[in-house]
Scaffold this motif. Structure first.
Motif, PDB file in Angstrom:
ATOM      1  N   ALA A 107      91.012  27.195  88.972  1.00  0.00           N
ATOM      2  CA  ALA A 107      89.830  27.825  88.388  1.00  0.00           C
ATOM      3  C   ALA A 107      90.116  29.227  87.861  1.00  0.00           C
ATOM      4  O   ALA A 107      90.874  29.999  88.447  1.00  0.00           O
ATOM      5  CB  ALA A 107      88.717  27.891  89.428  1.00  0.00           C
ATOM      6  N   ASP A 121      81.613  24.089  87.651  1.00  0.00           N
ATOM      7  CA  ASP A 121      81.683  23.480  86.326  1.00  0.00           C
ATOM      8  C   ASP A 121      80.367  23.694  85.595  1.00  0.00           C
ATOM      9  O   ASP A 121      79.415  24.242  86.141  1.00  0.00           O
ATOM     10  CB  ASP A 121      82.069  21.997  86.389  1.00  0.00           C
ATOM     11  N   ARG A 123      77.653  21.533  83.035  1.00  0.00           N
ATOM     12  CA  ARG A 123      77.250  20.289  82.386  1.00  0.00           C
ATOM     13  C   ARG A 123      76.348  20.628  81.196  1.00  0.00           C
ATOM     14  O   ARG A 123      75.349  21.344  81.347  1.00  0.00           O
ATOM     15  CB  ARG A 123      76.514  19.357  83.338  1.00  0.00           C
ATOM     16  N   ASP A 215      80.899  17.394  81.134  1.00  0.00           N
ATOM     17  CA  ASP A 215      81.247  18.277  82.243  1.00  0.00           C
ATOM     18  C   ASP A 215      82.495  19.071  81.889  1.00  0.00           C
ATOM     19  O   ASP A 215      83.544  18.505  81.570  1.00  0.00           O
ATOM     20  CB  ASP A 215      81.490  17.463  83.517  1.00  0.00           C
ATOM     21  N   VAL A 217      85.080  22.459  82.827  1.00  0.00           N
ATOM     22  CA  VAL A 217      85.563  23.431  83.801  1.00  0.00           C
ATOM     23  C   VAL A 217      86.358  24.517  83.080  1.00  0.00           C
ATOM     24  O   VAL A 217      86.776  24.343  81.938  1.00  0.00           O
ATOM     25  CB  VAL A 217      86.447  22.770  84.881  1.00  0.00           C
ATOM     26  N   HIS A 218      86.570  25.635  83.781  1.00  0.00           N
ATOM     27  CA  HIS A 218      87.339  26.751  83.230  1.00  0.00           C
ATOM     28  C   HIS A 218      88.676  26.836  83.966  1.00  0.00           C
ATOM     29  O   HIS A 218      88.736  27.271  85.126  1.00  0.00           O
ATOM     30  CB  HIS A 218      86.575  28.060  83.405  1.00  0.00           C
ATOM     31  N   PRO A 224      88.221  26.707  78.958  1.00  0.00           N
ATOM     32  CA  PRO A 224      87.289  25.584  79.109  1.00  0.00           C
ATOM     33  C   PRO A 224      87.929  24.269  78.677  1.00  0.00           C
ATOM     34  O   PRO A 224      88.590  24.198  77.649  1.00  0.00           O
ATOM     35  CB  PRO A 224      86.125  25.968  78.188  1.00  0.00           C
TER      36      PRO A 224
END
Length: 256
Positions: A107, A121, A123, A215, A217-218, A224
């Motif tokens: 992360a 995350d 959405r 969805d 995430v970073h 991203p």
């Protein structure tokens, strides 16, 4: 797997794949100690509500460790993959399933500092290339480090125009701060927000979906990226944001 290939072909960043175990023939030759790296994520291809996801953050000796420090033995991994293939976590009543094994995403600290453990995350619900609504999801100790609302995670409404969190809740409780870290959630701006929206807008068309939940995430290195595109995203986002999807769909040109 096909969805990931389609995303990559359309230039959408997505998480990599270590292996796919999709049948009993592959299961019999699956050797966790030979295949798995030190950190990984295993999830069912047809899972829902976060069921069946197993995460390892590091390895000690022959065993891997969860974020909580609990060990995962090679036999634990083998049995978990078998349960996935048996369809025990399938969300669509299929008789069997496939286990997707992916590298564990690290992360981005600019986002991850809000939580004690696990991967936050975002959405984004989209109709075609039109983002309709967005929420961030934060893992908690109660959710065992998973960003899953049904298991004790936090849902937080995000303003589409600004990327700023304006409302958060854990279960039925409305909150302003993360219960484990004490970090303030309200007013926090999601990093790289314009890129998040752009990725979400291109994901549905890339995999052939007109309506979907993307969805994202970073990752600390890649920024991203998409981890999943859902054809039937849950409607909990409406309770989290206190906003209705119908009005957003009408604005996107739908006849509701």
């Amino acid at each position: 797997m096909a969805a990931k290939v389609a995303l990559v072909e359309h230039g959408v960043k997505t998480s990599g794949t270590i292996a796919v175990v999709s049948g009993y023939g592959q299961l019999s030759s699956f050797d966790p100690e030979k295949i798995l790296p030190d950190a990984w994520a295993i999830k069912p291809a047809r899972g829902s509500q976060g069921d069946g996801i197993l995460l390892a953050v590091r390895k000690e000796g022959r065993n891997w460790l969860k974020g909580s420090g609990k060990p995962i033995t090679p036999d634990d991994v083998q049995n978990h993959v078998r349960r996935i293939v048996d369809g025990q976590f399938s969300g669509d009543a299929a008789s069997d399933d496939a286990a997707l094994i992916e590298p564990l995403i690290r992360a981005d600290p600019a986002f991850a500092f809000l939580v004690d453990d696990g991967l936050p995350d975002v959405r984004v619900i989209c109709r075609g290339t039109f983002p309709l609504m967005a929420m961030a999801r934060f893992p908690t100790n109660e959710s065992d480090g998973k960003a899953n609302l049904h298991q004790g995670g936090i849902g937080a409404g995000v303003n589409l125009e600004t990327g700023v969190i304006f409302r958060a809740k854990q279960g039925k409780k409305v909150i302003t701060h993360h219960p484990d870290t004490g970090q303030q959630l309200i007013g926090f701006k999601i990093p790289h927000w314009e890129e998040v929206l752009d990725i979400a807008a291109h994901s549905g068309p890339a995999v052939g979906l007109g309506y979907c939940g993307v969805d994202i995430v970073h990752d600390v290195n890649e920024g991203p990226m998409v981890i999943e595109v859902n054809a039937h995203p849950g409607i909990e986002i409406q309770n989290t944001t206190l906003q209705g999807l119908r009005g957003r769909l009408i604005a996107a040109g739908e006849d509701c």
